[in-house]
Design a protein around this motif. Sequence first.
Motif, PDB file in Angstrom:
ATOM      1  N   ALA A  67     -12.787  -4.160  -6.675  1.00  0.00           N
ATOM      2  CA  ALA A  67     -12.052  -3.900  -5.434  1.00  0.00           C
ATOM      3  C   ALA A  67     -12.171  -5.093  -4.490  1.00  0.00           C
ATOM      4  CB  ALA A  67     -12.562  -2.630  -4.771  1.00  0.00           C
ATOM      5  N   GLU A  68     -13.352  -5.651  -4.394  1.00  0.00           N
ATOM      6  CA  GLU A  68     -13.543  -6.816  -3.520  1.00  0.00           C
ATOM      7  C   GLU A  68     -12.720  -7.999  -4.013  1.00  0.00           C
ATOM      8  OE1 GLU A  68     -14.529  -9.488  -0.606  1.00  0.00           O
ATOM      9  OE2 GLU A  68     -14.586  -7.300  -0.605  1.00  0.00           O
ATOM     10  N   ALA A  69     -12.693  -8.212  -5.304  1.00  0.00           N
ATOM     11  CA  ALA A  69     -11.905  -9.317  -5.854  1.00  0.00           C
ATOM     12  C   ALA A  69     -10.417  -9.132  -5.541  1.00  0.00           C
ATOM     13  CB  ALA A  69     -12.129  -9.421  -7.364  1.00  0.00           C
ATOM     14  N   LEU A  70      -9.945  -7.915  -5.658  1.00  0.00           N
ATOM     15  CA  LEU A  70      -8.530  -7.638  -5.356  1.00  0.00           C
ATOM     16  C   LEU A  70      -8.236  -7.820  -3.869  1.00  0.00           C
ATOM     17  CD1 LEU A  70      -8.013  -4.542  -7.657  1.00  0.00           C
ATOM     18  CD2 LEU A  70      -6.796  -6.733  -7.840  1.00  0.00           C
ATOM     19  N   ARG A  71      -9.150  -7.359  -3.003  1.00  0.00           N
ATOM     20  CA  ARG A  71      -8.947  -7.549  -1.561  1.00  0.00           C
ATOM     21  C   ARG A  71      -8.964  -9.034  -1.203  1.00  0.00           C
ATOM     22  NH1 ARG A  71     -12.459  -2.883  -1.243  1.00  0.00           N
ATOM     23  NH2 ARG A  71     -14.224  -4.303  -1.057  1.00  0.00           N
ATOM     24  N   ALA A  72      -9.958  -9.762  -1.732  1.00  0.00           N
ATOM     25  CA  ALA A  72     -10.119 -11.175  -1.406  1.00  0.00           C
ATOM     26  C   ALA A  72      -8.926 -12.010  -1.877  1.00  0.00           C
ATOM     27  CB  ALA A  72     -11.417 -11.710  -2.007  1.00  0.00           C
ATOM     28  N   SER A  73      -8.347 -11.626  -3.001  1.00  0.00           N
ATOM     29  CA  SER A  73      -7.199 -12.371  -3.537  1.00  0.00           C
ATOM     30  C   SER A  73      -5.902 -12.050  -2.798  1.00  0.00           C
ATOM     31  CB  SER A  73      -7.017 -12.056  -5.018  1.00  0.00           C
ATOM     32  OG  SER A  73      -6.545 -10.728  -5.189  1.00  0.00           O
ATOM     33  N   GLY A  74      -5.908 -10.986  -1.996  1.00  0.00           N
ATOM     34  CA  GLY A  74      -4.692 -10.562  -1.306  1.00  0.00           C
ATOM     35  C   GLY A  74      -3.790  -9.703  -2.162  1.00  0.00           C
ATOM     36  N   GLU A  75      -4.252  -9.373  -3.374  1.00  0.00           N
ATOM     37  CA  GLU A  75      -3.437  -8.565  -4.280  1.00  0.00           C
ATOM     38  C   GLU A  75      -3.520  -7.078  -3.958  1.00  0.00           C
ATOM     39  OE1 GLU A  75      -3.432 -10.783  -8.464  1.00  0.00           O
ATOM     40  OE2 GLU A  75      -5.456 -10.412  -7.690  1.00  0.00           O
ATOM     41  N   ALA A  76      -4.529  -6.689  -3.184  1.00  0.00           N
ATOM     42  CA  ALA A  76      -4.687  -5.281  -2.804  1.00  0.00           C
ATOM     43  C   ALA A  76      -5.316  -5.218  -1.428  1.00  0.00           C
ATOM     44  CB  ALA A  76      -5.563  -4.534  -3.813  1.00  0.00           C
ATOM     45  N   GLY A  77      -5.154  -4.075  -0.806  1.00  0.00           N
ATOM     46  CA  GLY A  77      -5.753  -3.837   0.498  1.00  0.00           C
ATOM     47  C   GLY A  77      -6.130  -2.378   0.632  1.00  0.00           C
ATOM     48  N   GLU A  78      -7.005  -2.120   1.574  1.00  0.00           N
ATOM     49  CA  GLU A  78      -7.411  -0.742   1.849  1.00  0.00           C
ATOM     50  C   GLU A  78      -6.300  -0.042   2.613  1.00  0.00           C
ATOM     51  OE1 GLU A  78      -9.867   0.796   0.600  1.00  0.00           O
ATOM     52  OE2 GLU A  78     -11.007  -0.903  -0.160  1.00  0.00           O
ATOM     53  N   GLN A  79      -6.174   1.247   2.370  1.00  0.00           N
ATOM     54  CA  GLN A  79      -5.160   2.053   3.044  1.00  0.00           C
ATOM     55  C   GLN A  79      -5.831   3.137   3.872  1.00  0.00           C
ATOM     56  OE1 GLN A  79      -1.431   1.950   0.098  1.00  0.00           O
ATOM     57  NE2 GLN A  79      -3.003   3.346  -0.581  1.00  0.00           N
ATOM     58  N   ALA A  80      -5.133   3.622   4.881  1.00  0.00           N
ATOM     59  CA  ALA A  80      -5.653   4.658   5.769  1.00  0.00           C
ATOM     60  C   ALA A  80      -5.867   5.984   5.051  1.00  0.00           C
ATOM     61  CB  ALA A  80      -4.707   4.851   6.960  1.00  0.00           C
ATOM     62  N   ASP A  81      -5.406   6.100   3.815  1.00  0.00           N
ATOM     63  CA  ASP A  81      -5.603   7.343   3.060  1.00  0.00           C
ATOM     64  C   ASP A  81      -6.829   7.304   2.152  1.00  0.00           C
ATOM     65  OD1 ASP A  81      -4.756   5.664   0.995  1.00  0.00           O
ATOM     66  OD2 ASP A  81      -3.022   6.875   0.463  1.00  0.00           O
ATOM     67  N   GLY A  82      -7.585   6.186   2.174  1.00  0.00           N
ATOM     68  CA  GLY A  82      -8.804   6.086   1.380  1.00  0.00           C
ATOM     69  C   GLY A  82      -8.623   5.467   0.009  1.00  0.00           C
ATOM     70  N   TYR A  83      -7.433   4.990  -0.274  1.00  0.00           N
ATOM     71  CA  TYR A  83      -7.158   4.407  -1.578  1.00  0.00           C
ATOM     72  C   TYR A  83      -6.732   2.950  -1.413  1.00  0.00           C
ATOM     73  CZ  TYR A  83      -7.325   9.213  -3.123  1.00  0.00           C
ATOM     74  OH  TYR A  83      -7.742  10.502  -3.384  1.00  0.00           O
ATOM     75  N   LEU A  84      -6.829   2.187  -2.500  1.00  0.00           N
ATOM     76  CA  LEU A  84      -6.324   0.817  -2.514  1.00  0.00           C
ATOM     77  C   LEU A  84      -4.830   0.844  -2.753  1.00  0.00           C
ATOM     78  CD1 LEU A  84      -8.712  -1.390  -4.719  1.00  0.00           C
ATOM     79  CD2 LEU A  84      -8.341  -1.533  -2.261  1.00  0.00           C
ATOM     80  N   GLY A  85      -4.149  -0.150  -2.241  1.00  0.00           N
ATOM     81  CA  GLY A  85      -2.726  -0.302  -2.479  1.00  0.00           C
ATOM     82  C   GLY A  85      -2.396  -1.772  -2.550  1.00  0.00           C
ATOM     83  N   SER A  86      -1.182  -2.075  -2.927  1.00  0.00           N
ATOM     84  CA  SER A  86      -0.729  -3.457  -3.019  1.00  0.00           C
ATOM     85  C   SER A  86       0.217  -3.754  -1.865  1.00  0.00           C
ATOM     86  CB  SER A  86      -0.023  -3.690  -4.347  1.00  0.00           C
ATOM     87  OG  SER A  86       0.442  -5.013  -4.407  1.00  0.00           O
ATOM     88  N   PRO A  87      -0.081  -4.795  -1.085  1.00  0.00           N
ATOM     89  CA  PRO A  87       0.790  -5.126   0.039  1.00  0.00           C
ATOM     90  C   PRO A  87       2.116  -5.760  -0.368  1.00  0.00           C
ATOM     91  CG  PRO A  87      -1.012  -6.692  -0.101  1.00  0.00           C
ATOM     92  CD  PRO A  87      -1.267  -5.639  -1.139  1.00  0.00           C
ATOM     93  N   GLY A  88       2.257  -6.068  -1.632  1.00  0.00           N
ATOM     94  CA  GLY A  88       3.501  -6.652  -2.134  1.00  0.00           C
ATOM     95  C   GLY A  88       3.675  -6.254  -3.580  1.00  0.00           C
ATOM     96  N   PRO A  89       4.657  -6.831  -4.233  1.00  0.00           N
ATOM     97  CA  PRO A  89       4.836  -6.522  -5.649  1.00  0.00           C
ATOM     98  C   PRO A  89       3.580  -6.897  -6.441  1.00  0.00           C
ATOM     99  CG  PRO A  89       6.712  -7.741  -4.785  1.00  0.00           C
ATOM    100  CD  PRO A  89       5.662  -7.767  -3.727  1.00  0.00           C
TER     101      PRO A  89
END
Length: 126
Positions: free
Chosen positions: A28-50
């Motif tokens: 999860a940290e690797a995905l956040r740091a790369s910008g490929e994913a972010g935390e969402q207000a619903d408690g799950y990870l999501g992708s800010p783009g394709p």
Amino acid sequence: MTAARFAFAAAAALTLLTAAAHAQSDDAEALRASGEAGEQADGYLGSPGPASAAVQSRIDAINIKRRDYYTDLATKRGATVSEVAATTACELLRTRVQPGYWYRDAAKAWKKRAAGTEVALPAYCG
């Protein structure tokens, strides 16, 4: 959600974060740091783009683990899965979204945290 129920769910979420952090923190940290994913207000990870199929698969795997934790904790605490997820989201948004990381707010808008700013927390975070 009542204030007492939210406080109870918040305490439970802290327990959840400890267990969940061990299970998924590196990916999860690797995905956040790369910008490929972010935390969402619903408690799950999501992708800010394709997202590529590989990235989406990693996000999905983390979210499956999170849902399992949320479900288990909700059962133990007499709360709903969405209450536990929302409470955990507050902590994840506070602690895991570093400057330069993406997050999705309660209005479902993707934002990138700027240096020197705080994450715009949902109203239920208090």
